[in-house]
Design a protein around this motif. Structure first.
Motif, PDB file in Angstrom:
ATOM      1  N   TYR A 321       0.859  -1.177   0.000  1.00 41.40           N
ATOM      2  CA  TYR A 321       0.000   0.000   0.000  1.00 41.40           C
ATOM      3  C   TYR A 321       0.897   1.230   0.000  1.00 41.40           C
ATOM      4  N   SER A 322       0.611   2.167  -0.855  1.00 39.34           N
ATOM      5  CA  SER A 322       1.453   3.323  -1.106  1.00 39.34           C
ATOM      6  C   SER A 322       2.080   3.899   0.160  1.00 39.34           C
ATOM      7  N   HIS A 323       3.408   3.984   0.149  1.00 39.14           N
ATOM      8  CA  HIS A 323       4.116   4.569   1.287  1.00 39.14           C
ATOM      9  C   HIS A 323       3.719   6.024   1.488  1.00 39.14           C
ATOM     10  N   ALA A 324       3.495   6.732   0.399  1.00 47.89           N
ATOM     11  CA  ALA A 324       3.106   8.140   0.503  1.00 47.89           C
ATOM     12  C   ALA A 324       1.755   8.297   1.172  1.00 47.89           C
ATOM     13  N   GLU A 325       0.853   7.314   0.962  1.00 49.87           N
ATOM     14  CA  GLU A 325      -0.478   7.381   1.561  1.00 49.87           C
ATOM     15  C   GLU A 325      -0.478   6.867   2.995  1.00 49.87           C
ATOM     16  N   SER A 326       0.215   5.738   3.219  1.00 48.65           N
ATOM     17  CA  SER A 326       0.118   5.077   4.517  1.00 48.65           C
ATOM     18  C   SER A 326       1.230   5.461   5.470  1.00 48.65           C
ATOM     19  N   GLY A 327       2.424   5.790   4.934  1.00 51.20           N
ATOM     20  CA  GLY A 327       3.565   6.049   5.788  1.00 51.20           C
ATOM     21  C   GLY A 327       4.119   4.807   6.448  1.00 51.20           C
ATOM     22  N   VAL A 328       3.574   3.634   6.085  1.00 49.95           N
ATOM     23  CA  VAL A 328       3.981   2.393   6.742  1.00 49.95           C
ATOM     24  C   VAL A 328       5.179   1.803   6.019  1.00 49.95           C
ATOM     25  N   ASN A 329       6.334   1.881   6.672  1.00 46.58           N
ATOM     26  CA  ASN A 329       7.579   1.414   6.078  1.00 46.58           C
ATOM     27  C   ASN A 329       8.031   0.149   6.798  1.00 46.58           C
ATOM     28  N   HIS A 330       7.093  -0.746   7.088  1.00 42.13           N
ATOM     29  CA  HIS A 330       7.338  -1.967   7.848  1.00 42.13           C
ATOM     30  C   HIS A 330       7.182  -3.162   6.932  1.00 42.13           C
ATOM     31  N   SER A 331       7.828  -4.277   7.280  1.00 40.92           N
ATOM     32  CA  SER A 331       7.781  -5.463   6.422  1.00 40.92           C
ATOM     33  C   SER A 331       6.369  -6.004   6.229  1.00 40.92           C
ATOM     34  N   CYS A 332       5.461  -5.711   7.160  1.00 41.36           N
ATOM     35  CA  CYS A 332       4.076  -6.163   6.991  1.00 41.36           C
ATOM     36  C   CYS A 332       3.437  -5.509   5.767  1.00 41.36           C
ATOM     37  N   ASN A 333       3.977  -4.352   5.358  1.00 44.00           N
ATOM     38  CA  ASN A 333       3.482  -3.637   4.190  1.00 44.00           C
ATOM     39  C   ASN A 333       4.456  -3.779   3.016  1.00 44.00           C
ATOM     40  N   GLY A 334       5.257  -4.843   3.034  1.00 43.72           N
ATOM     41  CA  GLY A 334       6.258  -4.989   1.997  1.00 43.72           C
ATOM     42  C   GLY A 334       6.285  -6.360   1.361  1.00 43.72           C
TER      43      GLY A 334
END
Length: 402
Positions: A321-334
């Protein structure tokens, strides 16, 4: 697309149970001057008033219109939920489908929060609360959507980093919630209420041995871990450089103040490059964020999550999910992808079914070698886990249980 708030009064209608029990609903359009602007696909935030029943007032669901307003009877599902008066048998109404519910006490986007939110405090419903239908701006809708996505969920490390950055920015001075303050900036950045960010700052104040002012004691393990990550016991102070670097790394699309403008010197000589291609290349540079990529390389044993092979030189750490939208820079979002598959995903030609984890390809790829990947399942990580289905659903599907 237009954006709306539709209000319901719990004194005369059981808004909560109606929304809990039904996905396809009907709502009255009492502001007939707005009806011509309501179109299928428009986003609607459903607002429950407080009323005499002392319900928690605020946004309790997100929906989208599935019809234009028309003269029609009330839907059968709602008839058992009227408390004081029956609606007119025929009236101007519109149909919609619920996308997300925020009905729990910890999930409601409370009126009290909205009343002090720098981006939402001018909402018409706060000044004129007797209407049913309100038109809002795209910016207000974006802010409400971010709140609906985050409220009620645990704070992530990335969000805590933003909060401790705001603590650092306000330490020794006034802790303001006003527009333009570090608290308001971080609240807008991470999609949390201003008061929630304020409380986190008070948590860090309580932890800080150098701050004698009273803080809050509802500290969790994540707060302790993030504090330990940036607190230097030798100097008895925060490592400001490390904190700023991490904050910028995670939230770099929204850092206030002057930004470094990338140019050709950042990437080598490329005088004939198209500016759009250069911007794309800059995005790809960001994708290689060292910690994020290193973690995914470890989790996937340096193998593509789709094809099962590398080599590592062509593998990229992709945000689901877009880093710019979510700010989530975690492996769960990768997810670790071969570079060409990363391009296909960003172009909308490759998707992952959030429920079955199957690879779905666009029909335009049917005559290419990529089509062999269609229907294959995402490979598990070395620990047996998969990316968060929450972020897969946010990227590839719409569901009311996200």
């Amino acid at each position: 697309m237009n954006y709306w708030i539709f209000q319901g009064n719990p004194d005369i209608f059981n808004v909560t149970e109606y929304l809990r029990e039904n996905n396809d609903i009907v709502w009255s359009v009492r502001q007939s001057n707005l009806a011509e602007h309501m179109k299928p696909g428009d986003e609607v935030f459903l607002w429950r008033a407080g009323g005499k029943k002392k319900e928690i007032a605020g946004v309790v669901a997100v929906a989208h219109l599935t019809s234009e307003p028309r003269i029609m009877p009330d839907d059968l599902a709602s008839q058992s939920h009227w408390r004081k008066e029956q609606p007119q048998e025929i009236g101007l109404r519109v149909e919609m489908k619920i996308e997300k519910r925020c009905l729990g006490n910890k999930e409601v986007i409370k009126r009290d929060w909205i009343n002090v939110d720098p981006e939402l405090k001018e909402l018409e419903i706060l000044r004129m609360s007797q209407k049913t239908n309100y038109r809002i701006t795209a910016a207000e809708a974006k802010r409400l959507a971010m709140l609906c996505r985050s409220v009620g969920s645990d704070w992530s490390r990335e969000e805590d980093v933003a909060a401790i950055w705001a603590f650092k920015e306000t330490k020794g001075g006034p802790v303001s919630k006003k527009a333009g303050s570090p608290i308001a900036h971080v609240a807008a950045l991470i999609g949390r209420p201003v008061g929630g960010v304020y409380n986190k700052i008070m948590n860090f104040r309580h932890i800080d041995p150098q701050d004698s002012r009273a803080g809050l004691t509802n500290i969790n393990q994540m707060d302790q871990e993030v504090w330990a990550e940036f607190y230097d016991p030798t100097s008895e102070s925060l490592n400001v450089t490390a904190l700023d670097d991490e904050f910028n790394l995670i939230w770099q699309q929204n850092v206030p103040g002057p930004r470094h403008v990338r140019n050709y010197n950042d990437f080598g000589e490329a005088p004939d490059d198209n500016p759009d291609e250069l911007a794309s290349f800059a995005t790809r540079v960001r994708r290689g964020q060292p910690k994020f990529r290193a973690k995914l390389m470890q989790l996937y044993d340096k193998k593509c999550a789709v094809t099962g092979w590398g080599p590592p030189e062509v593998l990229e750490a992709a945000h689901i999910y877009s880093h710019a939208e979510s700010g989530v820079n975690h492996s769960c979002n990768g997810i670790l992808l071969r570079s060409d598959l990363h391009y296909l995903m960003d172009a909308g030609l490759l998707a992952i079914d959030p429920d079955t984890l199957e690879i779905n390809l666009d029909k335009t790829l049917e005559s290419t070698p990529y089509w062999d990947l269609s229907g294959q399942k995402l490979r598990p990580r070395t620990d047996g886990s998969f990316p968060s289905r929450k972020y897969l659903k946010l990227r590839f599907a719409v569901s009311d249980d996200i």
